[in-house]
Design a protein around this motif. Sequence first.
Motif, mmCIF file in Angstrom:
data_model
loop_
_atom_site.group_PDB
_atom_site.id
_atom_site.type_symbol
_atom_site.label_atom_id
_atom_site.label_comp_id
_atom_site.label_asym_id
_atom_site.label_seq_id
_atom_site.Cartn_x
_atom_site.Cartn_y
_atom_site.Cartn_z
ATOM 1 N N GLY A 48 65.926 10.183 15.054
ATOM 2 C CA GLY A 48 65.889 11.534 14.506
ATOM 3 C C GLY A 48 66.221 12.654 15.460
ATOM 4 O O GLY A 48 66.147 13.836 15.085
ATOM 5 N N HIS A 49 66.607 12.327 16.689
ATOM 6 C CA HIS A 49 66.885 13.404 17.643
ATOM 7 C C HIS A 49 68.095 14.241 17.237
ATOM 8 O O HIS A 49 68.206 15.402 17.642
ATOM 9 C CB HIS A 49 67.076 12.830 19.049
ATOM 10 N N HIS A 50 68.998 13.660 16.450
ATOM 11 C CA HIS A 50 70.159 14.446 16.019
ATOM 12 C C HIS A 50 69.736 15.614 15.128
ATOM 13 O O HIS A 50 70.470 16.611 15.027
ATOM 14 C CB HIS A 50 71.149 13.562 15.268
ATOM 15 N N LEU A 51 68.555 15.510 14.506
ATOM 16 C CA LEU A 51 68.080 16.615 13.673
ATOM 17 C C LEU A 51 67.820 17.861 14.521
ATOM 18 O O LEU A 51 67.938 18.986 14.024
ATOM 19 C CB LEU A 51 66.809 16.201 12.931
ATOM 20 N N MET A 52 67.477 17.653 15.794
ATOM 21 C CA MET A 52 67.277 18.787 16.691
ATOM 22 C C MET A 52 68.594 19.507 16.953
ATOM 23 O O MET A 52 68.649 20.739 16.986
ATOM 24 C CB MET A 52 66.660 18.316 18.014
ATOM 25 N N THR A 53 69.663 18.742 17.137
ATOM 26 C CA THR A 53 70.966 19.377 17.381
ATOM 27 C C THR A 53 71.420 20.156 16.151
ATOM 28 O O THR A 53 72.007 21.237 16.270
ATOM 29 C CB THR A 53 72.038 18.334 17.761
ATOM 30 N N LEU A 54 71.152 19.601 14.961
ATOM 31 C CA LEU A 54 71.526 20.301 13.733
ATOM 32 C C LEU A 54 70.772 21.620 13.596
ATOM 33 O O LEU A 54 71.360 22.658 13.252
ATOM 34 C CB LEU A 54 71.248 19.409 12.520
ATOM 35 N N GLN A 55 69.480 21.578 13.879
ATOM 36 C CA GLN A 55 68.687 22.802 13.787
ATOM 37 C C GLN A 55 69.146 23.829 14.818
ATOM 38 O O GLN A 55 69.249 25.028 14.517
ATOM 39 C CB GLN A 55 67.204 22.486 13.974
ATOM 40 N N ASP A 56 69.425 23.368 16.023
ATOM 41 C CA ASP A 56 69.911 24.283 17.059
ATOM 42 C C ASP A 56 71.224 24.921 16.630
ATOM 43 O O ASP A 56 71.444 26.128 16.835
ATOM 44 C CB ASP A 56 70.107 23.537 18.379
ATOM 45 N N ALA A 57 72.120 24.130 16.042
ATOM 46 C CA ALA A 57 73.406 24.662 15.591
ATOM 47 C C ALA A 57 73.207 25.746 14.538
ATOM 48 O O ALA A 57 73.878 26.786 14.551
ATOM 49 C CB ALA A 57 74.277 23.539 15.041
ATOM 50 N N ARG A 58 72.282 25.522 13.625
ATOM 51 C CA ARG A 58 72.037 26.513 12.565
ATOM 52 C C ARG A 58 71.469 27.806 13.133
ATOM 53 O O ARG A 58 71.898 28.902 12.749
ATOM 54 C CB ARG A 58 71.084 25.914 11.527
ATOM 55 N N VAL A 59 70.517 27.689 14.050
ATOM 56 C CA VAL A 59 69.910 28.889 14.634
ATOM 57 C C VAL A 59 70.935 29.653 15.468
ATOM 58 O O VAL A 59 71.037 30.888 15.378
ATOM 59 C CB VAL A 59 68.679 28.514 15.488
ATOM 60 N N LEU A 60 71.704 28.940 16.274
ATOM 61 C CA LEU A 60 72.721 29.603 17.102
ATOM 62 C C LEU A 60 73.767 30.294 16.238
ATOM 63 O O LEU A 60 74.236 31.395 16.570
ATOM 64 C CB LEU A 60 73.395 28.574 18.019
ATOM 65 N N THR A 61 74.139 29.656 15.134
ATOM 66 C CA THR A 61 75.134 30.251 14.235
ATOM 67 C C THR A 61 74.577 31.501 13.575
ATOM 68 O O THR A 61 75.285 32.520 13.425
ATOM 69 C CB THR A 61 75.580 29.232 13.174
ATOM 70 N N PHE A 68 80.563 28.056 22.793
ATOM 71 C CA PHE A 68 80.486 26.703 23.333
ATOM 72 C C PHE A 68 79.179 26.029 22.910
ATOM 73 O O PHE A 68 79.175 24.872 22.487
ATOM 74 C CB PHE A 68 80.590 26.721 24.857
ATOM 75 N N LEU A 69 78.075 26.733 23.017
ATOM 76 C CA LEU A 69 76.779 26.158 22.657
ATOM 77 C C LEU A 69 76.732 25.791 21.175
ATOM 78 O O LEU A 69 76.133 24.771 20.796
ATOM 79 C CB LEU A 69 75.660 27.137 22.992
ATOM 80 N N ILE A 70 77.363 26.604 20.339
ATOM 81 C CA ILE A 70 77.415 26.294 18.914
ATOM 82 C C ILE A 70 78.197 25.006 18.683
ATOM 83 O O ILE A 70 77.769 24.118 17.942
ATOM 84 C CB ILE A 70 78.037 27.467 18.126
ATOM 85 N N GLU A 71 79.357 24.891 19.339
ATOM 86 C CA GLU A 71 80.163 23.682 19.186
ATOM 87 C C GLU A 71 79.422 22.460 19.721
ATOM 88 O O GLU A 71 79.432 21.388 19.097
ATOM 89 C CB GLU A 71 81.501 23.848 19.924
ATOM 90 N N TRP A 72 78.793 22.595 20.876
ATOM 91 C CA TRP A 72 78.068 21.479 21.488
ATOM 92 C C TRP A 72 76.958 20.987 20.561
ATOM 93 O O TRP A 72 76.793 19.785 20.351
ATOM 94 C CB TRP A 72 77.496 21.919 22.829
ATOM 95 N N SER A 73 76.224 21.916 19.985
ATOM 96 C CA SER A 73 75.134 21.538 19.092
ATOM 97 C C SER A 73 75.656 20.952 17.789
ATOM 98 O O SER A 73 75.163 19.922 17.310
ATOM 99 C CB SER A 73 74.243 22.749 18.806
ATOM 100 N N ALA A 82 77.570 26.955 9.814
ATOM 101 C CA ALA A 82 77.075 25.855 10.650
ATOM 102 C C ALA A 82 77.383 24.498 10.032
ATOM 103 O O ALA A 82 77.763 23.558 10.740
ATOM 104 C CB ALA A 82 75.574 26.003 10.888
ATOM 105 N N GLU A 83 77.225 24.378 8.713
ATOM 106 C CA GLU A 83 77.447 23.084 8.073
ATOM 107 C C GLU A 83 78.912 22.674 8.179
ATOM 108 O O GLU A 83 79.217 21.484 8.352
ATOM 109 C CB GLU A 83 77.013 23.134 6.608
ATOM 110 N N ALA A 84 79.819 23.650 8.073
ATOM 111 C CA ALA A 84 81.248 23.338 8.222
ATOM 112 C C ALA A 84 81.557 22.895 9.642
ATOM 113 O O ALA A 84 82.384 21.997 9.864
ATOM 114 C CB ALA A 84 82.092 24.558 7.850
ATOM 115 N N LEU A 85 80.896 23.500 10.618
ATOM 116 C CA LEU A 85 81.109 23.109 12.006
ATOM 117 C C LEU A 85 80.608 21.692 12.255
ATOM 118 O O LEU A 85 81.251 20.903 12.960
ATOM 119 C CB LEU A 85 80.408 24.096 12.941
ATOM 120 N N VAL A 86 79.469 21.360 11.682
ATOM 121 C CA VAL A 86 78.931 20.004 11.834
ATOM 122 C C VAL A 86 79.861 18.979 11.194
ATOM 123 O O VAL A 86 80.017 17.859 11.701
ATOM 124 C CB VAL A 86 77.528 19.911 11.198
ATOM 125 N N ALA A 87 80.518 19.370 10.104
ATOM 126 C CA ALA A 87 81.365 18.450 9.341
ATOM 127 C C ALA A 87 82.759 18.289 9.931
ATOM 128 O O ALA A 87 83.572 17.527 9.388
ATOM 129 C CB ALA A 87 81.462 18.934 7.895
#
Length: 249
Positions: free
Chosen positions: A88-101, A41-46, A114-119
């Motif tokens: 630029g706050h969305h950059l924080m969500t992207l970084q969080d998604a990468r670390v969690l993944t 869930f946290l990965i999807e949210w981020s 992570a990049e596929a999930l963001v896309a």
Amino acid sequence: MSLIQTQYLPHVKETRARLETDAVVRTLLSPDISPDLMARFLIEWSARGAYMTEPVDGWIRGAGERCIALGQEKVGRQLITHAKHEAGHHLMTLQDARVLTEQWNASHTQAMDAEALVAQAPTAAMREYRQVHDEAITGDLPLGQAAIEYEVGYLAVVLVPRILARVREVLGQGTLDTLTFLREHAEVDVGHTALNERMMEGLLSTHPEEGRRLAAFGARGLDCYLRFLDDCLEAARRSLGTGVTAAAA
């Protein structure tokens, strides 16, 4: 008693109550939630959160410019200044998604990108979240934007700390420390909420009849965000093969 309390809050009360009653909230706060479901869930949210967050500074700036065009110079300048703090706050969500993944891939055979999930294509709730902001900014009540942020900020300061506490219990402090975006907004949105409240209170002091319309924007924004959280949870469930209770798109 403030005008926010008398002219605005009665009209968002029902939607705010869902921060206690919605199924997604009950699941996330349940002591029985599995570590894998919480992690996914946290990965999807981020990952999906970047779509929700990237336009924020533009929305706030647009609302400010619209206020100025309508002759509301002071509040317009306040919004434009506030917009600079959101860039630029969305950059924080992207970084969080990468670390969690990365954390997930290190301990699971089901690897993720992570990049596929963001896309991923946005869900209906995500698209509507953008739409309601755009409607507020382009209409004759641009402070509807502040009402949306007011309600999502309320979620950030009321619900997010409870979710983070559950994350600590289920996944540990290490995972909690990676959630930079959520932790920051649970803290700083207190100040943002106060700013939005002051601006709306100022409007209601001269136009108390606008409380219901402001609340309509706020309630729609909060509804979209709760549905977005449900989309994230259902995507996590699907990936784990634990069943689906609602469509994610």
